[in-house]
Design an enzyme around this catalytic site. Sequence first.
Site, PDB file in Angstrom:
ATOM      1  N   LYS A  61      -6.762  -1.738   6.030  1.00 48.17           N
ATOM      2  CA  LYS A  61      -5.347  -2.112   5.884  1.00 48.17           C
ATOM      3  C   LYS A  61      -5.279  -3.341   4.962  1.00 48.17           C
ATOM      4  O   LYS A  61      -6.210  -3.617   4.236  1.00 48.17           O
ATOM      5  CB  LYS A  61      -4.743  -2.367   7.266  1.00 48.17           C
TER       6      LYS A  61
ATOM      7  N   ASP B 225      -0.187   0.630  12.996  1.00 44.77           N
ATOM      8  CA  ASP B 225       0.169  -0.732  12.563  1.00 44.77           C
ATOM      9  C   ASP B 225       0.286  -1.710  13.731  1.00 44.77           C
ATOM     10  O   ASP B 225       0.503  -2.913  13.506  1.00 44.77           O
ATOM     11  CB  ASP B 225       1.489  -0.714  11.784  1.00 44.77           C
TER      12      ASP B 225
ATOM     13  N   ARG C 231       1.081  -8.443   9.420  1.00 42.08           N
ATOM     14  CA  ARG C 231       0.958  -8.082  10.845  1.00 42.08           C
ATOM     15  C   ARG C 231      -0.032  -9.004  11.572  1.00 42.08           C
ATOM     16  O   ARG C 231       0.078  -9.240  12.770  1.00 42.08           O
ATOM     17  CB  ARG C 231       0.595  -6.611  11.000  1.00 42.08           C
TER      18      ARG C 231
ATOM     19  N   SER D 256      -3.045  10.419   7.670  1.00 41.20           N
ATOM     20  CA  SER D 256      -2.414   9.286   6.972  1.00 41.20           C
ATOM     21  C   SER D 256      -1.046   9.694   6.433  1.00 41.20           C
ATOM     22  O   SER D 256      -0.931  10.666   5.676  1.00 41.20           O
ATOM     23  CB  SER D 256      -3.318   8.844   5.812  1.00 41.20           C
TER      24      SER D 256
ATOM     25  N   GLN E 113       0.607   8.035   4.326  1.00 44.03           N
ATOM     26  CA  GLN E 113       0.665   7.734   2.895  1.00 44.03           C
ATOM     27  C   GLN E 113       0.051   8.858   2.073  1.00 44.03           C
ATOM     28  O   GLN E 113       0.594   9.255   1.042  1.00 44.03           O
ATOM     29  CB  GLN E 113      -0.040   6.410   2.611  1.00 44.03           C
TER      30      GLN E 113
ATOM     31  N   GLY F 100       0.833  -1.208   0.000  1.00 42.37           N
ATOM     32  CA  GLY F 100       0.000   0.000   0.000  1.00 42.37           C
ATOM     33  C   GLY F 100       0.863   1.251   0.000  1.00 42.37           C
ATOM     34  O   GLY F 100       0.597   2.219  -0.727  1.00 42.37           O
TER      35      GLY F 100
HETATM   36  C1  S3P Z   1       2.743   4.031   6.156  1.00 38.28           C
HETATM   37  C2  S3P Z   1       1.645   4.662   6.660  1.00 38.28           C
HETATM   38  C3  S3P Z   1       0.560   3.982   7.367  1.00 38.28           C
HETATM   39  C4  S3P Z   1       0.923   2.560   7.757  1.00 38.28           C
HETATM   40  C5  S3P Z   1       1.670   1.835   6.693  1.00 38.28           C
HETATM   41  C6  S3P Z   1       2.936   2.577   6.294  1.00 38.28           C
HETATM   42  C7  S3P Z   1       3.789   4.819   5.487  1.00 38.28           C
HETATM   43  O1  S3P Z   1      -0.576   3.925   6.536  1.00 38.28           O
HETATM   44  O2  S3P Z   1      -0.227   1.840   8.122  1.00 38.28           O
HETATM   45  O3  S3P Z   1       2.031   0.540   7.147  1.00 38.28           O
HETATM   46  O4  S3P Z   1       4.910   4.321   5.285  1.00 38.28           O
HETATM   47  O5  S3P Z   1       3.529   5.996   5.170  1.00 38.28           O
HETATM   48  P1  S3P Z   1      -1.619   5.177   6.460  1.00 38.28           P
HETATM   49  O6  S3P Z   1      -0.817   6.344   6.145  1.00 38.28           O
HETATM   50  O7  S3P Z   1      -2.568   4.810   5.374  1.00 38.28           O
HETATM   51  O8  S3P Z   1      -2.268   5.221   7.795  1.00 38.28           O
END
Ligand code: S3P
Length: 438
Positions: free
Chosen positions: A347, A320, A393, A169, A171, A98
Amino acid sequence: MITDDRQDKFRLRPGGSLRGTLSVPGDKSISHRAVMLASIAGGTSYIRNWLAAGDTEATLGAMLDLGADIERHEDTALTIHGGELREASQPLNLMNAGTGIRLLAGIMVGQPFPSVLDGSVQLRRRPMERITAPLREMGADIIAANDACPLRIQPAQLHGIEYDMPIASGQVKSAVLLAGLFADSPTTVSQPGPARDHTERMLRSMGVNITEDDETGNCLTIHPNGALKPLNITVPGDFSSAAFLLVAGLLVPDSELTIRGVNLNPTRTGLLDVLGEMGSDITLSNVASQAGEPVGDIRVKTSALHGIEIGGETVVRMIDEFPILMVAATQAEGETVVREARELRVKETDRIAVMAAELRKLGAIIDEREDGFRIVGPQSLTGGQVDGHDDHRIAMSLTIAGMIAAEGAVVTDVACAADSFPGFAETLIASGAKLLPE
Ligand code: S3P
């Protein structure tokens, strides 16, 4: 994703204690970012302790498909000669990652050639509207049926925007900031809470001007200013991987573990605060700065825990770690209640539903809620067979649960542990776990 040479079943026997000094592989979030950003930097980057795991290998593979000049010395040492990317001859396959697909989308929308970003069946089920909406607002041309991947991207001129993120978030924030590198004006992102900040830290270390618009640090503006300087970093150990060992050390009787060189970035360590409040015996030492991140050693001893209520900003800082927290909560005296954690449902799997269903198979009583759960402990886990659902996880959390189940347990579909933590089983076995990979 599963490759064929990985064991796909763990058998856990009751008994034994965990002892010793261990380390965990490099941070997954930082490893994704490092390989992407070094590939587009002006100059040669050196990255040590890079995470060679399913998710990050998918990102590295995508960068190679885009023409990145990456030399690999060992699995974990990369020399990357940054420069212009070029059109890939095939869709980019981010597999289960993701973070890989969402961050890379932020870079691809700024390229002068088209691209297609895709992944596993599991990734195709995950929501992409959260990044396509702000990226389109910046002018990006993305076609995605039902706002899921594959994402079909055409070149477009990007413009800076002011974006109020509806969810906290890392991401989403990162995708917008990365697209902001290619925009013709500054881009501002406001987050409702402190999502992980590795992208900002790394971009700043590469010479990018990112300003904070208020003292909360939740409103950032990226000012595009030319080529990125290369990286020269040793990736710190992944706190999210250490979390499984930490909780195992707390729950398995007569244990004491020290985990060295772990990233202690406060946007990631909500679990440490929570376990501290639950009564755990955890101490930090040798805290220093590495790769622009705080890093240190964590020592944990078997502890009697009590329940806690969790909601708000803490949720984001441990997003996480809820699967493994659920295991800890079954052993804590009293009630543990988690609220405002609806994000867990989107997730790799619906982590609330899947963990509740699997822990029930081991004899636990879990009260599942729309945005979290309630667990009243301590509960004795009996034993049985549980499944990792191709979610790293989940698989690792159930392995730790199996270690404290009175009759032991079998965990199937565990090969996915290597999506983020290659050597997970070996690390546990070396510290005394009665774990048999099959
Ligand atoms: C991550 C952000 C998180 C996390 C993922 C890694 C990242 O997700 O759950 O394992 O590296 O930016 P979200 O930003 O969607 O919460």
